[in-house]
Design a protein around this motif. Structure first.
Motif, short mmCIF file in Angstrom:
data_model
loop_
_atom_site.label_atom_id
_atom_site.label_comp_id
_atom_site.label_asym_id
_atom_site.label_seq_id
_atom_site.Cartn_x
_atom_site.Cartn_y
_atom_site.Cartn_z
N ASP A 1 0.66 63.30 11.85
CA ASP A 1 0.04 63.89 10.65
C ASP A 1 0.53 63.17 9.40
OD1 ASP A 1 -1.40 65.83 12.07
OD2 ASP A 1 0.32 67.19 12.09
N PHE A 2 1.83 62.94 9.35
CA PHE A 2 2.40 62.30 8.17
C PHE A 2 1.86 60.89 7.97
CE2 PHE A 2 5.76 59.58 6.35
CZ PHE A 2 5.77 60.11 5.07
N LEU A 3 1.71 60.16 9.09
CA LEU A 3 1.27 58.77 8.98
C LEU A 3 -0.17 58.65 8.52
CD1 LEU A 3 2.98 57.17 12.11
CD2 LEU A 3 3.62 56.94 9.71
N LYS A 4 -0.90 59.75 8.53
CA LYS A 4 -2.26 59.72 8.00
C LYS A 4 -2.25 59.56 6.48
CE LYS A 4 -4.19 62.66 11.66
NZ LYS A 4 -4.81 63.98 11.95
N ILE B 1 2.26 56.46 -4.88
CA ILE B 1 0.99 57.19 -4.92
C ILE B 1 0.47 57.41 -3.51
CG2 ILE B 1 0.44 56.08 -7.13
CD1 ILE B 1 -1.90 54.69 -5.57
N VAL B 2 -0.34 58.46 -3.36
CA VAL B 2 -1.13 58.65 -2.15
C VAL B 2 -2.38 57.82 -2.32
CG1 VAL B 2 -2.32 60.30 -0.67
CG2 VAL B 2 -0.22 60.97 -1.86
N ALA B 3 -2.49 56.74 -1.54
CA ALA B 3 -3.53 55.74 -1.79
C ALA B 3 -4.83 56.01 -1.06
CB ALA B 3 -3.01 54.36 -1.41
N THR C 1 -0.04 67.21 2.55
CA THR C 1 -1.09 66.30 2.95
C THR C 1 -2.22 66.36 1.94
OG1 THR C 1 -2.32 67.93 4.22
CG2 THR C 1 -0.54 66.80 5.36
N PRO C 2 -3.10 65.35 1.92
CA PRO C 2 -4.23 65.39 0.99
C PRO C 2 -5.06 66.66 1.13
CG PRO C 2 -4.02 63.20 1.92
CD PRO C 2 -3.03 64.07 2.63
N ALA C 3 -5.24 67.14 2.36
CA ALA C 3 -6.03 68.36 2.53
C ALA C 3 -5.35 69.55 1.88
CB ALA C 3 -6.25 68.63 4.02
N MET C 4 -4.03 69.62 2.03
CA MET C 4 -3.30 70.71 1.40
C MET C 4 -3.42 70.66 -0.11
SD MET C 4 0.25 70.65 3.53
CE MET C 4 0.33 70.87 5.30
N VAL C 5 -3.31 69.45 -0.65
CA VAL C 5 -3.39 69.31 -2.10
C VAL C 5 -4.75 69.74 -2.62
CG1 VAL C 5 -3.36 67.65 -3.97
CG2 VAL C 5 -1.64 67.53 -2.20
N GLU C 6 -5.79 69.37 -1.89
CA GLU C 6 -7.13 69.69 -2.34
C GLU C 6 -7.35 71.19 -2.41
OE1 GLU C 6 -9.55 67.84 -3.42
OE2 GLU C 6 -8.50 65.96 -3.19
N ILE D 1 5.15 45.58 -5.47
CA ILE D 1 3.95 46.38 -5.72
C ILE D 1 3.03 46.29 -4.50
CG2 ILE D 1 1.92 46.61 -7.20
CD1 ILE D 1 3.57 45.32 -9.42
N GLY D 2 2.51 47.43 -4.10
CA GLY D 2 1.63 47.47 -2.95
C GLY D 2 2.33 47.78 -1.65
N ALA D 3 3.68 47.78 -1.65
CA ALA D 3 4.41 48.06 -0.42
C ALA D 3 4.09 49.47 0.07
CB ALA D 3 5.91 47.92 -0.66
N ARG D 4 3.99 49.62 1.38
CA ARG D 4 3.68 50.94 1.97
C ARG D 4 4.96 51.64 2.39
NH1 ARG D 4 -0.78 52.61 6.61
NH2 ARG D 4 -0.35 54.86 6.49
N LEU D 5 5.07 52.92 2.11
CA LEU D 5 6.19 53.73 2.55
C LEU D 5 5.87 54.28 3.92
CD1 LEU D 5 6.47 53.58 -0.60
CD2 LEU D 5 7.62 55.78 -0.45
N LYS D 6 6.79 54.09 4.86
CA LYS D 6 6.54 54.59 6.21
C LYS D 6 7.86 54.78 6.93
CE LYS D 6 5.75 49.93 8.01
NZ LYS D 6 4.80 49.01 8.66
#
Length: 737
Positions: free
Chosen positions: A635-638, A692-694, A607-612, A732-737
Motif C-alpha cells: 500500500d505504501f509503495l503505491k 511531495i506526493v507525485a 494515502t492519496p485516497a485518505m487525503v482526498e 531533485i527528483g529522487a524517489r523516497l522508498k
C-alpha cells in the motif's frame, strides 16, 4: 529627458555557468539591452556589459559530474550564453568572463589594495556554508540556508577575512545620503534591515577547493567567488591593466541591473569592497522580480522553464522582447505562459501595430502611388503623438517599461479610431468621383497616420528593434540604426518621400503556436534527461536558473526502519513557537497540504485516497499513529514520494491558508497548492527542497489545478505544518522508498 551629457555605464549580473541560458536570463539581458538602445538613441555614450561568472565550488563539482575539466565546462556553457545573445542581436559592448586573464589581473589588484589598506586579515572559519548560494550562514550544523532553504555544509578552513563590520555605519549613512542607490523600495528596506541587524566580518577566501583565482602570494587560497564575481564590473573596464582609460571614463556605473535575490551582495558587500578600496560607488542598483511560469494548454505541469530559442524559432526575438517588457511590471514578479505570449503577440503586434502599419502604408501605395502626400495638419493626431512622446519617455526612463508601452499602444488605438472615423476608403471613392475636398482630407488622414507611425516606430525601437527597422525602411526613411532621434518631434516625415518595399511586419501567429512551443520544450526536457545527469545548483547571479532534469532515486528507511530526521526550518520559514531542531519520525509526515485548502491531517501516513476524503473537522488534534488502520508495504509503495525544489511561491488571492507553489522535479515542473500560508512566508520557500506526493490525481482549487501534495509534519495543538527536508544533499527528483 535624462541627462545624456556624460557616459552611461550599464551592467547585467554575470550569469553563473552551472546551467545553459533560459528565458529568465533573457529577461534581465533584454531589459538592459532596451535601456542601452534608448540611451544611444538619445545621443548618449553608452557602455553595456554582460558576461559569465565561472569560478566556485559549484562549477568544480559540475565539471566533475560531467567528467571534464572546469575550464572546458565553463567554455562550453559561456559560449551558449554569448551565442544566444548574438542570435537575438543584443547590443552589449563587452562580454566579460571571470576566467579571462584581464579579470584575474584586476581581481589581484583589488585584493592587494584591500590588503594594503588594512581590510584583510587571516583567520579560521568553522561553520555552515551554502554551496548553492556560495554563502556563509550563521547557523548550526545541518541548518538550512536562510536564502534558499537548502541544507548547508559544515566547513572548517583557514580563510582571509574582510572587515565588513567596519562598514556598518558607513553603509547606513550611504543609504540615507543616496536613497536612489537601491531600487525598488522593497529591496532597499530589506537591505536596511539586514545591515541594521549587525554586520560580521566576511570570509573572502577558500582552501577546500581549487577552482578560483588564487590569492596573490598565498596560492593555497582561492578568492571567494562573490569578491571575484563582483569585481567584473571594474575589471571589464581595464581596472588592474596597463590601460585604465576606459575605467576612468565609465566608472562608476550608472546602473547595475540584478535579480532581487542578490541584492545583499550588490548593495552591502559590493559598496563595502569599493569603499575599502577607495573607489567610487555605483549610482543605482535596480533589482527586478522573478519570472514565474504557468502551464500552457498541452501540459499538466506548472512553471515550465523555457528556452528562449523555442520562442525565437516560432515567433521571433521581438515577440519575446515585447512580452517581457509589456507583460511584466519591472521590479515585480511576473508570469509567463505560451498562451499569454501568443495572445499578446496577436493582439498587440499582429492585430495592433502590425495591422496599423500594413493598412496605412497600403492605402498610401494605392491612392498616392507610394508617395507621402503634402497635407494640412491633423491637430488631434499630432497632439496625441506629442503627448505620447513625452509620456513614453518619462515612463521608460523611470524603468516603467510596461506603462511606457501601454502609452504607445494607446496611440495605436487613437490612430485606429481616427482611421475608422475618417474612413479613407470612402474618401478615396468620393475623390475619384471628383470631390476635391475629399481628396484633400484623404491626404491629411494618411499623411498624419504615416507620421504618427514614424513617431511610434522611433519610440518602440528599443523594445522592437527588428520590427522597428523594417517599418522605418517601409516608410522610406532608410537605416533606423543610423537615424538621429535625439530630438524626436512631430513633422519628421517629409511630403514627397517615397515608401520602401512593403511587407508584413508581424504575421499573425497560428492558433497552434502555443502548443508547438510547448511540445518543443517537452522534447527538449526529455532529451536533456536522456543525455545528461543534473549539474550542480544555480548561482546567486542567475536568479532564474533551474537544474537540468534527472532520473534518479535514493533509498530511505521504510516504515520499519525507524525515524528519518526532518531538516531544521530556516529562520525565515519557522515561526518562533516551532522547535528549530525537531527530529520527526516518518510517521509524522503529512502529505495533506497540496490539494486541500484546509488540510490538517496529523500524525499519520496518509494515502492519496485518505487525503482526498479527509475532513479537517474530523481529525483529532493529536492523532495517534495506531488510531488508523494499518497498511501493508505494498500500500505504501503505491504512494510516489519524490524530492522537489520550490521555484515559485505566492499567495492565492482570497485564500488565507493557501500558497501556490511551482516546483521542479528534475524531469518536469508542476504547480501545487499547499495550505501552509499561515506558517511560511512565500519568499522564504523559494529554492527549498521538499517532499511531495507525485502521483496524486490533479484537482482544482480556487481556480488553480494542483498536481500533487507537499509533505509536512503537524506540530503542536493547532497542527502547524513543518515541511519535511534533508540533512544530506539529495538530488531533485529522487524517489523516497
Amino acid at each position: 529627458m535624462p541627462d545624456t551629457s556624460t557616459p552611461f555605464y550599464l551592467t547585467t549580473p554575470i550569469y553563473y555557468v552551472n546551467a545553459r541560458p533560459h528565458i529568465g536570463h533573457t529577461y534581465t539581458t533584454v531589459v538592459s539591452d532596451a535601456i542601452a538602445r534608448r540611451r544611444r538613441l538619445l545621443g548618449q555614450d553608452v557602455w553595456f556589459l554582460t558576461g559569465t561568472d565561472e569560478h566556485g565550488q559549484k562549477i568544480e563539482r559540475s565539471a566533475e559530474k560531467a567528467g571534464i575539466a572546469p575550464q572546458q565546462f565553463t567554455d562550453q556553457v559561456s559560449a551558449e550564453f554569448r551565442g544566444l545573445w548574438d542570435q537575438m542581436g543584443l547590443t552589449y559592448d563587452d562580454y566579460i568572463r571571470t576566467t579571462e586573464e584581464r579579470h584575474k589581473r584586476g581581481v589581484h589588484k583589488l585584493w592587494n589594495v584591500l590588503k594594503e589598506r588594512g581590510y584583510l586579515y587571516k583567520g579560521t572559519y568553522t561553520g555552515q556554508y551554502c554551496v548553492w548560494d556560495e554563502l556563509y550562514v550563521e547557523a548550526g550544523p545541518g541548518a538550512a540556508c536562510p536564502d534558499c532553504g537548502r541544507i548547508t555544509e559544515t566547513v572548517s578552513e583557514e580563510n582571509y577575512f574582510f572587515k565588513l563590520s567596519a562598514f556598518e555605519n558607513r553603509l547606513l549613512e550611504l543609504y540615507a545620503e543616496q536613497p536612489g542607490l537601491i531600487q525598488p523600495e522593497t529591496r532597499r528596506n530589506e537591505v536596511l534591515a539586514f545591515v541594521r541587524g549587525g554586520l560580521r566580518d566576511l570570509s573572502v577566501s577558500r582552501t577546500s577547493f581549487k577552482w578560483g583565482i588564487p590569492v596573490p602570494g598565498d596560492e593555497s587560497h582561492v578568492i571567494y567567488v562573490w569578491l571575484d564575481a563582483l569585481a567584473n564590473y571594474i575589471t571589464a573596464l581595464g581596472y588592474g591593466s596597463e590601460d585604465e582609460s576606459a575605467f576612468h571614463k565609465y566608472w562608476p556605473a550608472q546602473l547595475h541591473i540584478i535579480g532581487k535575490e542578490i541584492s545583499r551582495f550588490h548593495c552591502v558587500y559590493w559598496p563595502a569592497f569599493l569603499m575599502a578600496a577607495g573607489l567610487p560607488l555605483p549610482t543605482a542598483v535596480v533589482a527586478h522580480g522573478w519570472l514565474l511560469f504557468e502551464q500552457s494548454k498541452m501540459s499538466k505541469s506548472r512553471g515550465n522553464i523555457v528556452r528562449s530559442e523555442t520562442i525565437l524559432a516560432v515567433l521571433g526575438a521581438d515577440a519575446l522582447r515585447y512580452f517581457l517588457l509589456r507583460e511584466i511590471v519591472f521590479g515585480q514578479d511576473g508570469s509567463f505562459s505560451f498562451d499569454a505570449l501568443v495572445q499578446r503577440y496577436n493582439a498587440d503586434l499582429a492585430n495592433g501595430l502590425g495591422n496599423l502599419v500594413s493598412r496605412t502604408l497600403a492605402m498610401i501605395e494605392k491612392y498616392f502611388s507610394g508617395v507621402i502626400p503634402e497635407a494640412s495638419a491633423a491637430e488631434s493626431i499630432q497632439a496625441a503623438a506629442e503627448q505620447c512622446i513625452q509620456t513614453f519617455g518619462e515612463r521608460f526612463d523611470a524603468l516603467d517599461f510596461s506603462r511606457a508601452l501601454e502609452s504607445a499602444w494607446a496611440l495605436v488605438a487613437v490612430i485606429d479610431g481616427y482611421i475608422s472615423e475618417q474612413a479613407p476608403w470612402k474618401l478615396a471613392k468620393q475623390a475619384d468621383a471628383g470631390d476635391e475636398a475629399s481628396r484633400e482630407q484623404l491626404k491629411t488622414v494618411l499623411a498624419a497616420c504615416a507620421e504618427a507611425i514614424r513617431v511610434l516606430t522611433a519610440l518602440v525601437y528599443p523594445v522592437l528593434p527588428e520590427a522597428a527597422a523594417k517599418i522605418w525602411t517601409q516608410l522610406g526613411l532608410g537605416d533606423l540604426h543610423q537615424a538621429d532621434l535625439k530630438d524626436l518631434h512631430w513633422g519628421g516625415l517629409q511630403p514627397g518621400a517615397r515608401l520602401g518595399a512593403l511587407g508584413p511586419v508581424f504575421p499573425r501567429a497560428d492558433k497552434d503556436a502555443a502548443e508547438r512551443m510547448q511540445a518543443m520544450e517537452q522534447d527538449n526536457a526529455r532529451n536533456a534527461a536522456a543525455q545528461a545527469a543534473e549539474t550542480a545548483p544555480a548561482s546567486p547571479t542567475t536568479p532564474q536558473s533551474v537544474p537540468a532534469p534527472v532520473d534518479q532515486s535514493i533509498s530511505h528507511p521504510n516504515l520499519e526502519s525507524g525515524p528519518v530526521p526532518v531538516s531544521p526550518a530556516t529562520a525565515l520559514a519557522t515561526p518562533p513557537e516551532q522547535t528549530a531542531d525537531a527530529s520527526l519520525p516518518l510517521g509524522a509526515f503529512m502529505p495533506g497540504l497540496g490539494a486541500m485548502e484546509d488540510a490538517a491531517i496529523v500524525g499519520q501516513i496518509t494515502t492519496p485516497a485518505m487525503v482526498e476524503t479527509a475532513n479537517v473537522n474530523d481529525a483529532p488534534a493529536a492523532a495517534r499513529p495506531d488510531a488508523v488502520p494499518q497498511i501493508t508495504i505494498d500500500d505504501f509503495l503505491k504512494v510516489e514520494l519524490r524530492v522537489a525544489q520550490i521555484l515559485v511561491a505566492e499567495r492565492v488571492p482570497k485564500a488565507d491558508k493557501l500558497l501556490r507553489l511551482e516546483v521542479d522535479l528534475g524531469y518536469e515542473q508542476r504547480q501545487i497548492l499547499a495550505g501552509i500560508a499561515e506558517t511560511y512566508a512565500p519568499e522564504s520557500l523559494v529554492g527549498r527542497k521538499v517532499v511531495i506526493v507525485a502521483n496524486l490525481a490533479p484537482r482544482k482549487l480556487r481556480g488553480f489545478e494542483s498536481n500533487g501534495m507537499v509533505v509536512a509534519a503537524s506540530l503542536g495543538e493547532h497542527g502547524k505544518p513543518s515541511l519535511a527536508g534533508f540533512l544530506d544533499h539529495v538530488e531533485i527528483g529522487a524517489r523516497l522508498k
